[in-house]
Write an enzyme that holds these catalytic residues in place. Structure first.
Site, PDB file in Angstrom:
ATOM      1  N   LYS A  25       0.852  -1.193   0.000  1.00 12.73           N
ATOM      2  CA  LYS A  25       0.000   0.000   0.000  1.00 12.73           C
ATOM      3  C   LYS A  25       0.877   1.228   0.000  1.00 12.73           C
ATOM      4  CE  LYS A  25      -4.510   0.724   0.299  1.00 12.73           C
ATOM      5  NZ  LYS A  25      -5.576  -0.254   0.008  1.00 12.73           N
ATOM      6  N   TYR A  35     -19.603   7.778   0.337  1.00  7.86           N
ATOM      7  CA  TYR A  35     -20.177   7.866  -1.014  1.00  7.86           C
ATOM      8  C   TYR A  35     -19.090   8.222  -2.024  1.00  7.86           C
ATOM      9  CZ  TYR A  35     -24.485   7.909  -3.797  1.00  7.86           C
ATOM     10  OH  TYR A  35     -25.493   7.594  -4.687  1.00  7.86           O
ATOM     11  N   GLY A  36     -17.982   7.477  -1.954  1.00  7.71           N
ATOM     12  CA  GLY A  36     -16.924   7.591  -2.955  1.00  7.71           C
ATOM     13  C   GLY A  36     -17.133   6.505  -3.991  1.00  7.71           C
ATOM     14  N   ASN A  37     -16.039   5.989  -4.544  1.00 12.99           N
ATOM     15  CA  ASN A  37     -16.143   4.959  -5.593  1.00 12.99           C
ATOM     16  C   ASN A  37     -16.946   3.752  -5.105  1.00 12.99           C
ATOM     17  OD1 ASN A  37     -14.888   2.196  -6.517  1.00 12.99           O
ATOM     18  ND2 ASN A  37     -14.707   3.559  -8.276  1.00 12.99           N
ATOM     19  N   ALA A  38     -16.561   3.186  -3.964  1.00 10.84           N
ATOM     20  CA  ALA A  38     -17.226   1.965  -3.485  1.00 10.84           C
ATOM     21  C   ALA A  38     -18.679   2.247  -3.110  1.00 10.84           C
ATOM     22  CB  ALA A  38     -16.463   1.383  -2.297  1.00 10.84           C
ATOM     23  N   GLY A  39     -18.923   3.310  -2.368  1.00  9.06           N
ATOM     24  CA  GLY A  39     -20.270   3.613  -1.889  1.00  9.06           C
ATOM     25  C   GLY A  39     -21.247   3.920  -3.010  1.00  9.06           C
TER      26      GLY A  39
END
Ligand code: GLU
Length: 426
Positions: free
Chosen positions: A116, A229-233
């Site tokens: 990472k 509420y980004g890419n995954a959300g």
């Protein structure tokens, strides 16, 4: 001054992500009866890089950023994992995320290790040109240590396909030839994989589908709440309704949350967020806090943001039947125990969100043979990887009478340890 009593300090729940990752490993090591040398070896990153990135700002002045890349373990293959740009980034966060990547690639059984990267910065306060110079500077700092046979970065929180494109291009400048597989999550035009964009959420949705089968739970019309509420959300919102027929009644971002018991429309809400920078203030919804969202009485809760949102403080108040961890590290060990006791079905992070790295692996494969698959084939292969991993973990949990996180650790740690043994390392 009096020292804090040991009882008091042990009662204090640790929120250091790396301490948590190590404690989770310790539990698995004991059940697996791992040889002590192997346990010591797996408790630490194999390598880590700390570096400064001087960036010429648009004002003409230079700012020096701090960057990290941790190659946690590469026994099963090249290190793999995203790069996070975040103001609260710490080396221990990067270490924990790199450890979880190691277990993630192992649990879905792809031939990669775990790594990472991170930069302490707030990309929302940078211009596009500053962001480009920072991204290129990051690649210059680590170029000698990455590559398709060594370590392959990807996006994470607040990094995106454009940033991957700049980094890939900087690498080409430095090494003098094209090597698109040096990084994944690229734009489609530059060797990205069809289906990588929504892969984290899609993979998680496949595991929720299987968990619901195991619980005899009908998801059609069943409610869901999404924290983050980004890419995954965002893609969880879209795909939980499209693929599972769920009704998403609440979502939140770093500024707060919104609730509408009749369900939130995906296209409309995403357009609102794009225009206003937040979901807060969305018409026909009431405002709720991130904390309240987590405690809603929903069928599925999707933590999709950052670490440590379900802790000893609120675990007893979680009412969801399934907690699908699209975020990395959202639940602390103390909270895990409470959820397990209360019968909440947790799909642990490095299983639930492994879809992203799985399609990153598909991207590396396609880059290597310069031949690209269509989206349908990616979905099919992703489904089979996630479904197999889900049942491997589910069966392990039943066989050993442990929670799903411990079961996922038992599967993953055993695979990594076996690779290290076969290499003759330990
Ligand atoms: N950052 C993502 C994760 O935490 C994706 C990593 C990758 O694609 O390498 O799984």
């Amino acid at each position: 001054m009096l020292k804090e009593s040991p009882i008091e300090s042990s009662a204090q729940e640790s929120l250091n992500p790396f301490a948590i990752a190590q404690a989770q490993l310790d539990e698995a090591a004991e059940i697996l009866q791992l040889e002590p040398e192997m346990h010591v070896f797996l408790r630490q990153p194999m390598r880590e890089f700390h570096f400064t990135i001087p960036v010429r700002m648009d004002s003409g002045r230079t700012r020096v950023f701090q960057g990290f890349r941790v190659q946690y373990n590469d026994a099963r293959g090249p290190a793999k994992g995203g790069i996070r740009f975040h103001p609260d980034e710490t080396i221990d966060t990067v270490r924990a995320l790199a450890a979880w990547m190691t277990w993630k690639t192992a649990v879905v059984d792809i031939p990669l290790g775990g790594g990472k990267g991170g930069v302490i910065c707030d990309p929302r306060l940078l211009s596009q040109t500053e962001l480009e110079r920072l991204s290129r500077g990051f690649m210059r700092a680590i170029a000698r240590f990455v590559g398709i046979t060594k370590d392959v970065p990807a996006p994470d929180v607040y990094t995106n396909p454009q940033i991957m494109a700049w980094m890939m291009d900087e690498y080409r400048v430095l090494v003098g030839h094209h090597e698109p597989g040096v990084i994944t999550g690229k734009p489609l035009e530059l060797g990205g994989a069809a289906g990588r964009g929504d892969a984290t959420a899609r993979g998680g949705i496949f595991t929720v589908r299987e968990a619901a089968k195991m619980m005899n739970l009908d998801l059609v019309g069943a409610t869901a709440a999404i924290q983050g509420y980004g890419n995954a959300g965002q893609f969880a919102h879209k795909l939980a309704s499209e693929l599972l027929g769920q009704k998403i009644i609440a979502v939140s971002d770093s500024r707060g949350g919104i609730l509408n018991e009749n369900g939130l429309d995906f296209d409309d809400l995403v357009a609102f967020k794009l225009k206003n920078g937040t979901v807060v203030g969305y018409p026909e919804s009431e405002n709720i806090s991130n904390e309240d969202l987590l405690e809603l009485d929903v069928a599925v809760l999707y933590p999709s943001a950052l670490e440590n949102v379900i802790t000893s403080k609120n675990a007893a108040d979680i009412k969801a039947k399934i907690v699908a961890e699209l975020a990395n590290g959202p639940t602390t060990p103390a909270a895990d125990d409470v959820l397990y006791e209360n019968g909440v079905y947790v799909i642990p992070d490095f299983l639930c969100n492994a879809g992203g790295v799985t399609v990153s692996y598909f991207e590396m494969v396609q880059n290597s043979y310069q031949f690209y698959w269509d989206e349908a084939l990616t979905h099919e292969r992703l489904d089979s990887k996630m479904t197999n991993a889900f049942y491997t973990v589910h069966k392990m949990a039943q066989a050993k009478n442990v929670n799903n996180r411990v079961a996922a650790y038992l599967v993953a740690v055993d695979r990594v340890a076996q690779a290290a043994r076969l290499r003759g390392w330990i």
